[in-house]
Write an enzyme that holds these catalytic residues in place. Structure first.
Site, mmCIF file in Angstrom:
data_model
loop_
_atom_site.group_PDB
_atom_site.id
_atom_site.type_symbol
_atom_site.label_atom_id
_atom_site.label_comp_id
_atom_site.label_asym_id
_atom_site.label_seq_id
_atom_site.Cartn_x
_atom_site.Cartn_y
_atom_site.Cartn_z
ATOM 1 N N HIS A 66 0.830 -1.216 0.000
ATOM 2 C CA HIS A 66 0.000 0.000 0.000
ATOM 3 C C HIS A 66 0.862 1.264 0.000
ATOM 4 C CE1 HIS A 66 -4.093 1.661 1.488
ATOM 5 N NE2 HIS A 66 -3.422 2.623 0.896
ATOM 6 N N HIS A 68 1.475 5.133 -2.029
ATOM 7 C CA HIS A 68 1.047 6.177 -2.967
ATOM 8 C C HIS A 68 2.305 6.833 -3.536
ATOM 9 C CE1 HIS A 68 -3.235 5.963 -1.787
ATOM 10 N NE2 HIS A 68 -2.750 5.664 -0.589
ATOM 11 N N LEU A 69 2.640 6.456 -4.775
ATOM 12 C CA LEU A 69 3.851 7.022 -5.394
ATOM 13 C C LEU A 69 3.574 8.369 -6.063
ATOM 14 C CD1 LEU A 69 5.593 3.866 -6.924
ATOM 15 C CD2 LEU A 69 6.260 5.138 -4.874
ATOM 16 N N ASP A 158 -9.335 2.468 -2.950
ATOM 17 C CA ASP A 158 -8.636 3.307 -1.976
ATOM 18 C C ASP A 158 -8.683 4.776 -2.414
ATOM 19 O OD1 ASP A 158 -7.144 3.370 0.489
ATOM 20 O OD2 ASP A 158 -5.453 4.074 -0.706
ATOM 21 N N HIS A 185 -10.891 0.124 0.838
ATOM 22 C CA HIS A 185 -10.750 1.167 1.861
ATOM 23 C C HIS A 185 -12.119 1.241 2.529
ATOM 24 C CE1 HIS A 185 -9.641 5.413 3.272
ATOM 25 N NE2 HIS A 185 -10.924 5.276 3.576
ATOM 26 N N HIS A 242 -5.525 -0.946 5.569
ATOM 27 C CA HIS A 242 -5.317 -0.147 6.789
ATOM 28 C C HIS A 242 -6.402 -0.234 7.870
ATOM 29 C CE1 HIS A 242 -7.852 2.440 4.419
ATOM 30 N NE2 HIS A 242 -6.876 2.949 3.691
ATOM 31 N N ASN A 291 -6.221 8.968 6.873
ATOM 32 C CA ASN A 291 -7.532 8.368 6.781
ATOM 33 C C ASN A 291 -7.410 6.879 6.495
ATOM 34 O OD1 ASN A 291 -10.261 8.204 6.763
ATOM 35 N ND2 ASN A 291 -10.555 9.021 4.697
ATOM 36 N N ASP A 318 0.855 2.472 3.821
ATOM 37 C CA ASP A 318 -0.030 3.546 3.352
ATOM 38 C C ASP A 318 0.776 4.850 3.218
ATOM 39 O OD1 ASP A 318 -2.175 4.968 2.426
ATOM 40 O OD2 ASP A 318 -3.311 4.925 4.305
ATOM 41 N N HIS A 322 2.896 14.271 1.054
ATOM 42 C CA HIS A 322 2.342 15.565 0.640
ATOM 43 C C HIS A 322 3.438 16.606 0.792
ATOM 44 C CE1 HIS A 322 -1.749 14.128 0.255
ATOM 45 N NE2 HIS A 322 -1.687 13.587 1.454
HETATM 46 ZN ZN LIG Z 1 -7.111 4.251 2.086
#
Ligand SMILES: [Zn+2]
Length: 441
Positions: A66, A68-69, A158, A185, A242, A291, A318, A322
């Site tokens: 999990h 986020h690239l 997700d 999710h 998650h 989240n 996860d 940012h």
């Molecule tokens: Zn999620």
């Protein structure tokens, strides 16, 4: 995605070798040739270049289901280049990339574009996950079969959790028909509404809207009902992303007691859910905003128990980078998410292993063979013939988390300054060292 294999013949000598896939835990030597594991043995003549790694732990390369690239579309937060550097710095040799990019990974040509970028820039294996709905929408499902054929390893909602019950039924049907693993999710918007953190004493004192912790549990029960209604409870492969709440785990117990429940169900959690509570939001503000949100002491205890007893099979990060500007918008307005690739192992060792909740081999199973089995990929073991994806851990080094030293573009972590014990010494992808002595090569 296959990075270029190493060609070198070498033997890692004298480490404690832990391969949870086959129950191996002993001091041994490991020989690597042409990008694959050649042999693992307690007493055999080393071959090729000999590297002494006594005192360290050698284990299959860690797998993160999990991540986020952010590329394409949000390169100011992270890129495939920086995100995979963060991954190998954290000991991961395989990461699954989430599809909530811009454009989203919701059709085969976008998977192909992503795979091209990965081929050019990634320093570890990256396995794309496809989006369940078109254009992050709430009504039209994607073509799961086409996404799988294009190279996705799973389908997920997700970041854009499906709310409509009929759409959940259609999702379960299509996933079952195509054999796709579906990663949910779990969030029921009727209960999470516009909450920016967990609903409780801290949200009340800070005067911000909170998410009811039941949101996750209710969504999970809804997925089960959808699978039953669609008649696919025995074939729908559902993985809960998650998991954060004690309510969810208690409901799960009842669910598993009932005669019709989903047969292929797996659970994942992330380190922050067993290392932090909503109290962290007081100190770290938007850098403790994710989240699902951080919950209460009882949830932390329940998540730890569930990881230790195998109810939760997977530890994932996860990882959600940012920019500092985005996180500076404050608790109410900043986007959800924290980085996790470079702190996951250290936090897990501190909170679960050094504190006696579970053994090191048990922890490593949640980051190696368990995700490999759920994803249906060949990594996650040191068995001869497997890809030489290897993580070398120094289990006792003490260090403090310094976000400025992260490879990730994201510095948004509530673990800033935290003292940890145990960190990555080396990462080998396809027989090539990408991290050695803690340094990215
Ligand atoms: Zn999620």
């Amino acid at each position: 995605m296959k990075p270029r294999n190493g060609s070198e013949l070498f033997t890692l000598r004298g480490a404690r070798v832990i391969d949870p896939a086959v129950g191996w835990d002993a001091q041994a030597d490991l020989c690597v040739q042409a990008g694959c594991i050649k042999w693992l043995a307690e007493d055999r003549k080393p071959e090729g270049r000999i590297m002494d790694v006594g005192g360290l732990v050698v284990t299959p390369g860690l797998i993160d289901m999990h991540v986020h690239l952010r590329e394409p579309g949000f390169e100011h937060k992270e890129t495939i280049a920086t995100g995979t550097r963060a991954a190998v710095a954290g000991g991961f040799t395989t990461v699954c990339s989430m599809p909530n990019t811009d454009p989203p990974i919701d059709r085969p040509e976008r998977v192909a574009d992503l795979l091209n970028r990965i081929k050019g820039d990634a320093v570890c294996r990256v396995l794309p996950i496809g989006a369940a709905t078109l254009e992050h929408g709430k009504d039209r499902l994607t073509d799961f079969q086409a996404l799988l054929q294009a190279g996705c390893v799973a389908i997920t909602d997700d970041a854009f959790p499906i709310q409509d019950f009929r759409l959940k039924c259609a999702t379960a049907s299509q996933a079952a028909a195509t054999g796709a693993l579906f990663i949910a999710h779990c969030e029921d918007n009727n209960y999470s509404v516009d909450g920016v953190m967990n609903k409780g004493s801290v949200s009340r004192e800070l005067g911000v809207p909170g998410q009811n912790a039941a949101s996750e549990q209710i969504a999970m029960l809804d997925w089960n009902r959808a699978a039953t209604q669609a008649g696919v409870a025995d074939s729908f492969k559902l993985h809960l992303a998650h998991v954060s709440s004690d309510y969810t785990l208690r409901s799960l117990e009842f669910l598993l007691d009932s005669p019709d429940h989903i047969q292929h169900l797996s659970l994942e959690t992330a380190p922050h859910y067993f290392a932090l509570t909503a109290e962290a939001v007081r100190e770290h503000g938007s850098n403790a905003k994710m989240n699902p949100p951080l919950r209460e002491e009882a949830d932390v205890a329940a998540i730890k128990r569930a990881v230790a007893d195998g109810t939760i099979q997977v530890l994932a990060t996860d990882h959600a980078p940012h920019s500092p500007e985005e996180k500076a918008l404050g608790l109410a307005d900043a986007p959800f998410g924290i980085v996790g690739l470079e702190t996951c192992l250290g936090v897990a060792l501190a909170e679960l292993v050094h504190s006696g909740v579970m053994s090191l081999p048990e922890l490593l199973a949640t980051m190696t063979c368990n995700p490999a089995r759920i994803l249906g990929i060949e990594s996650g073991t040191l068995a001869p013939g497997s890809p030489a994806d290897i993580t070398i851990i120094d289990p006792d080094t003490e260090w403090a988390v310094e976000p400025e030293a992260f490879q990730s573009k994201g510095k948004n972590t509530p673990f800033v300054g935290r003292a940890l014990k145990g960190r990555v010494w080396g990462t080998i992808v396809g027989g090539r060292f990408v991290v050695r002595e803690g340094e990215l090569l």
